[in-house]
Write a protein that holds these residues in place. Structure first.
Motif, PDB file in Angstrom:
ATOM      1  N   PRO A 183      61.153 -49.532 -22.545  1.00  0.00           N
ATOM      2  CA  PRO A 183      60.823 -50.693 -21.702  1.00  0.00           C
ATOM      3  C   PRO A 183      60.260 -50.270 -20.350  1.00  0.00           C
ATOM      4  CG  PRO A 183      63.182 -50.325 -21.659  1.00  0.00           C
ATOM      5  CD  PRO A 183      62.612 -49.316 -22.621  1.00  0.00           C
ATOM      6  N   MET A 184      59.082 -49.697 -20.394  1.00  0.00           N
ATOM      7  CA  MET A 184      58.411 -49.245 -19.176  1.00  0.00           C
ATOM      8  C   MET A 184      57.583 -50.379 -18.588  1.00  0.00           C
ATOM      9  SD  MET A 184      55.795 -45.994 -18.781  1.00  0.00           S
ATOM     10  CE  MET A 184      57.024 -44.699 -18.865  1.00  0.00           C
ATOM     11  N   CYS A 185      57.430 -50.377 -17.275  1.00  0.00           N
ATOM     12  CA  CYS A 185      56.670 -51.411 -16.578  1.00  0.00           C
ATOM     13  C   CYS A 185      55.635 -50.779 -15.648  1.00  0.00           C
ATOM     14  CB  CYS A 185      57.593 -52.300 -15.735  1.00  0.00           C
ATOM     15  SG  CYS A 185      58.794 -53.251 -16.682  1.00  0.00           S
ATOM     16  N   ALA A 186      54.508 -51.462 -15.487  1.00  0.00           N
ATOM     17  CA  ALA A 186      53.512 -51.100 -14.478  1.00  0.00           C
ATOM     18  C   ALA A 186      53.717 -52.005 -13.272  1.00  0.00           C
ATOM     19  CB  ALA A 186      52.105 -51.262 -15.035  1.00  0.00           C
ATOM     20  N   ALA A 187      53.906 -51.395 -12.115  1.00  0.00           N
ATOM     21  CA  ALA A 187      54.167 -52.156 -10.899  1.00  0.00           C
ATOM     22  C   ALA A 187      52.881 -52.575 -10.190  1.00  0.00           C
ATOM     23  CB  ALA A 187      55.026 -51.324  -9.943  1.00  0.00           C
ATOM     24  N   MET A 188      51.845 -51.745 -10.288  1.00  0.00           N
ATOM     25  CA  MET A 188      50.576 -51.993  -9.613  1.00  0.00           C
ATOM     26  C   MET A 188      49.567 -50.994 -10.150  1.00  0.00           C
ATOM     27  SD  MET A 188      51.442 -50.169  -5.935  1.00  0.00           S
ATOM     28  CE  MET A 188      49.744 -50.062  -5.360  1.00  0.00           C
ATOM     29  N   THR A 189      48.300 -51.236  -9.874  1.00  0.00           N
ATOM     30  CA  THR A 189      47.264 -50.262 -10.189  1.00  0.00           C
ATOM     31  C   THR A 189      47.113 -49.315  -9.002  1.00  0.00           C
ATOM     32  OG1 THR A 189      46.106 -51.954 -11.464  1.00  0.00           O
ATOM     33  CG2 THR A 189      44.877 -49.969 -10.937  1.00  0.00           C
ATOM     34  N   ILE A 190      47.130 -48.034  -9.269  1.00  0.00           N
ATOM     35  CA  ILE A 190      46.966 -47.047  -8.199  1.00  0.00           C
ATOM     36  C   ILE A 190      45.493 -46.894  -7.832  1.00  0.00           C
ATOM     37  CG2 ILE A 190      47.211 -44.604  -7.614  1.00  0.00           C
ATOM     38  CD1 ILE A 190      49.824 -46.085  -7.471  1.00  0.00           C
ATOM     39  N   HIS A 191      44.624 -46.843  -8.831  1.00  0.00           N
ATOM     40  CA  HIS A 191      43.190 -46.767  -8.534  1.00  0.00           C
ATOM     41  C   HIS A 191      42.399 -47.136  -9.768  1.00  0.00           C
ATOM     42  CE1 HIS A 191      41.672 -43.011 -10.562  1.00  0.00           C
ATOM     43  NE2 HIS A 191      42.964 -42.886 -10.729  1.00  0.00           N
ATOM     44  N   ARG A 192      41.128 -47.417  -9.583  1.00  0.00           N
ATOM     45  CA  ARG A 192      40.178 -47.659 -10.661  1.00  0.00           C
ATOM     46  C   ARG A 192      39.053 -46.630 -10.547  1.00  0.00           C
ATOM     47  NH1 ARG A 192      41.266 -52.787 -12.849  1.00  0.00           N
ATOM     48  NH2 ARG A 192      42.910 -53.806 -11.629  1.00  0.00           N
ATOM     49  N   HIS A 193      38.461 -46.319 -11.692  1.00  0.00           N
ATOM     50  CA  HIS A 193      37.400 -45.298 -11.768  1.00  0.00           C
ATOM     51  C   HIS A 193      37.966 -43.925 -11.390  1.00  0.00           C
ATOM     52  CE1 HIS A 193      34.303 -48.778 -10.984  1.00  0.00           C
ATOM     53  NE2 HIS A 193      34.944 -48.910 -12.134  1.00  0.00           N
ATOM     54  N   GLY A 194      37.105 -43.018 -10.917  1.00  0.00           N
ATOM     55  CA  GLY A 194      37.565 -41.703 -10.470  1.00  0.00           C
ATOM     56  C   GLY A 194      37.755 -40.684 -11.575  1.00  0.00           C
ATOM     57  N   ASN A 195      37.159 -40.933 -12.750  1.00  0.00           N
ATOM     58  CA  ASN A 195      37.284 -39.996 -13.866  1.00  0.00           C
ATOM     59  C   ASN A 195      35.913 -39.807 -14.505  1.00  0.00           C
ATOM     60  OD1 ASN A 195      36.903 -42.191 -15.949  1.00  0.00           O
ATOM     61  ND2 ASN A 195      38.777 -42.904 -14.969  1.00  0.00           N
ATOM     62  N   ALA A 196      35.782 -38.849 -15.406  1.00  0.00           N
ATOM     63  CA  ALA A 196      34.474 -38.606 -16.018  1.00  0.00           C
ATOM     64  C   ALA A 196      34.627 -37.801 -17.296  1.00  0.00           C
ATOM     65  CB  ALA A 196      33.549 -37.884 -15.045  1.00  0.00           C
ATOM     66  N   LEU A 197      33.542 -37.794 -18.061  1.00  0.00           N
ATOM     67  CA  LEU A 197      33.442 -37.024 -19.298  1.00  0.00           C
ATOM     68  C   LEU A 197      32.526 -35.840 -19.041  1.00  0.00           C
ATOM     69  CD1 LEU A 197      33.945 -36.779 -22.374  1.00  0.00           C
ATOM     70  CD2 LEU A 197      31.929 -38.219 -22.712  1.00  0.00           C
ATOM     71  N   THR A 198      33.065 -34.648 -19.185  1.00  0.00           N
ATOM     72  CA  THR A 198      32.308 -33.409 -18.975  1.00  0.00           C
ATOM     73  C   THR A 198      31.925 -32.805 -20.316  1.00  0.00           C
ATOM     74  OG1 THR A 198      33.288 -32.892 -16.828  1.00  0.00           O
ATOM     75  CG2 THR A 198      32.495 -31.033 -18.118  1.00  0.00           C
ATOM     76  N   MET A 199      30.681 -32.339 -20.426  1.00  0.00           N
ATOM     77  CA  MET A 199      30.196 -31.661 -21.638  1.00  0.00           C
ATOM     78  C   MET A 199      29.851 -30.217 -21.307  1.00  0.00           C
ATOM     79  SD  MET A 199      27.813 -34.547 -23.451  1.00  0.00           S
ATOM     80  CE  MET A 199      28.539 -36.046 -24.146  1.00  0.00           C
ATOM     81  N   ASN A 200      29.911 -29.347 -22.331  1.00  0.00           N
ATOM     82  CA  ASN A 200      29.686 -27.928 -22.075  1.00  0.00           C
ATOM     83  C   ASN A 200      28.194 -27.583 -21.971  1.00  0.00           C
ATOM     84  OD1 ASN A 200      28.716 -27.805 -24.701  1.00  0.00           O
ATOM     85  ND2 ASN A 200      30.515 -26.747 -25.520  1.00  0.00           N
ATOM     86  N   ARG A 201      27.924 -26.346 -21.624  1.00  0.00           N
ATOM     87  CA  ARG A 201      26.534 -25.930 -21.399  1.00  0.00           C
ATOM     88  C   ARG A 201      25.719 -25.955 -22.691  1.00  0.00           C
ATOM     89  NH1 ARG A 201      24.257 -21.448 -17.239  1.00  0.00           N
ATOM     90  NH2 ARG A 201      22.052 -21.741 -17.718  1.00  0.00           N
ATOM     91  N   ASP A 202      26.359 -25.713 -23.828  1.00  0.00           N
ATOM     92  CA  ASP A 202      25.633 -25.754 -25.101  1.00  0.00           C
ATOM     93  C   ASP A 202      25.015 -27.134 -25.331  1.00  0.00           C
ATOM     94  OD1 ASP A 202      26.209 -23.137 -25.651  1.00  0.00           O
ATOM     95  OD2 ASP A 202      27.874 -23.581 -27.007  1.00  0.00           O
TER      96      ASP A 202
END
Length: 465
Positions: free
Chosen positions: A107-126
């Motif tokens: 029974p976990m609860c979310a109290a608030m959103t800490i942030h939105r966005h701020g993430n990304a998908l990284t691909m390798n050099r190949d």
């Protein structure tokens, strides 16, 4: 020499924090002494600011910070009582409620959103050498991106079709699957996802453990050419779903019930910290603060900084100190690449802590820390889409209401004079998503079945082979 303790309370920090006048007497709280977890990524900023600037003390809280090794340990620390609260990835709370793959029923609860966005998908050099480029360079032509992606992806032997995310049943896993499915590849059949803690992503890409990964900053920026140079940013998460919640503050339902005054103090302290982090004039300071070893420790190897970074010496840090942390916080985000071109996109929405841009704030009173229960429902549709639960729960709305405590957030924010939306649900417009598919929370099954690529979809068979 005594061993360096990165979480030891330093006298100068305590002195600075005590400059803020308390408005709550700790003696009036049921549990003023709290242990709060965080993971070493950029979005620890509100936790760091609440601690360093005295917002916790302002509301009567004596907080010990716990630097967690991964998002799994942060989630489990809250569930098993080692932590009183911690930011967790979006998806962790709803999946604890529904028992999705990789999540313990709790029974976990979310109290608030800490942030939105701020993430990304990284691909390798190949992938770069094979002709793939950042998603935004395709000018919205998802088919063209899909052709490049599919050509490379299908050229790999099955054992090399590996991608990393930070936690099973997290929004990051859903974003990787969502994007891959949007270009016509079935991630259930053709993709293997592995779980790697954020600080280990770059090293694992360097040794060839995966083709790509999705994680919060600064671990995407660290990978690009000019930094470590093992990959490039394919897409920010906001290009997959603009306005998505990334991190929420998790507590157990029993914590709210047993310590209601403490809970309100905790939420107020972190709302004010998020407001501080959201102001553009504070972003550079924040980027400097969180490079401390006690937070992200994300400093370039050749950049010399003090062992103990704190509010008293931030201005003395060399500019190289924030080479990894600043882009996603200040908003001068560089996607990287291996052709010598700087692919910088300037946007205050790269990471959102409180105020929303006009394009996102379409509902009166909306702001980043507000919890939309409809977005919790979206997460449940993705758990069902990828077979982590057999179907969308028939009581999904009731689960969302108990899991994401919008009702209490609205009360607490009101005590701070912050207006909130009057509704708990909203339609996410089609132009917010990479595949231009709107999300209407009033008909979850219809939304789920609108995706051709999903678990448990009807299979076609022919008697003629």
């Amino acid at each position: 020499m005594a061993a360096y303790d990165p979480l030891a309370l330093k006298p100068n920090r305590r002195a600075i924090a005590q400059d803020i006048k308390p408005v709550i007497d700790p003696a009036t709280l049921e549990k003023p002494n709290l242990t709060i977890g965080f993971v070493p990524v950029n979005d620890c900023a509100p936790i760091a600011i609440a601690y360093e600037k005295g917002f916790f003390q302002k509301y009567g809280l004596n907080v010990t910070l716990s630097r967690e090794a991964s998002w799994g340990t942060a989630r489990d620390g809250v569930i098993f009582g080692r932590l009183d609260a911690s930011p967790v990835v979006s998806g962790a709370v709803t999946n604890a409620r529904v028992g999705a793959e990789g999540a313990r029923h709790a029974p976990m609860c979310a109290a608030m959103t800490i942030h939105r966005h701020g993430n990304a998908l990284t691909m390798n050099r190949d992938m770069w050498e094979a002709g793939l480029r950042p998603l935004h360079e395709y000018g919205g032509n998802l088919d063209a991106f899909g052709r490049d992606f599919g050509r490379y992806f299908r050229s790999l032997p099955p054992e090399q079709r590996v991608w990393a995310v930070v936690l099973s049943s997290s929004i990051y896993e859903y974003f990787v699957r969502y994007l891959v499915a949007a270009v016509g590849i079935d991630p259930l059949a053709d993709l293997r996802l592995v779980i790697i803690p954020p600080p280990q992503m770059v090293t694992n890409m360097r040794i060839g453990a995966m083709q790509g990964y999705m994680v919060a900053e600064p671990w995407n920026t660290r990978a690009i050419a000019g930094n470590v140079g093992v990959g490039f940013t394919c897409a920010q998460g906001r290009e997959i779903w603009q306005g998505h919640p990334d991190r929420v503050l998790a507590v157990m339902e029993s914590f709210i019930d047993r310590y209601p005054k403490t809970y309100r103090s905790l939420v107020k302290a972190l709302i004010e910290a998020c407001q501080y982090c959201g102001r553009p004039e504070n972003r550079e300071e924040i980027a400097r603060l969180i490079v401390a070893r006690s937070y992200t420790g994300a400093v370039p190897r050749k950049c010399s900084v003090p062992q103990d970074i704190n509010l008293s010496n931030l201005k003395d840090l060399p500019n190289c100190a924030t080479q990894f942390t600043a882009p996603a916080l200040v908003g001068n985000y560089n996607y990287g690449g291996f052709d010598g071109r700087r692919r910088e996109v300037r946007s205050p929405d790269t990471t959102i802590f409180f105020d929303l841009a006009p394009t996102l704030a379409q509902v009166p009173g909306d702001h980043s820390t507000f919890l939309w229960q409809s977005q919790a429902l979206w997460l449940m549709t993705q758990a069902a889409r990828w077979g982590q639960i057999p179907k969308i729960p028939p009581n999904a709305e009731a689960l969302a209401k108990r899991a994401w405590r919008t009702d209490l957030y609205r009360e607490i924010a009101g005590e701070l004079g912050i207006a909130c939306p009057s509704d708990d649900y909203k339609v996410e417009p089609a132009d917010r998503f990479i595949d231009r598919r709107a999300f209407d929370p009033s008909d979850l099954d219809r939304y789920l079945h609108s995706f051709e690529i999903r678990a448990h979809r009807p299979q076609r068979f022919s008697l003629w082979g």
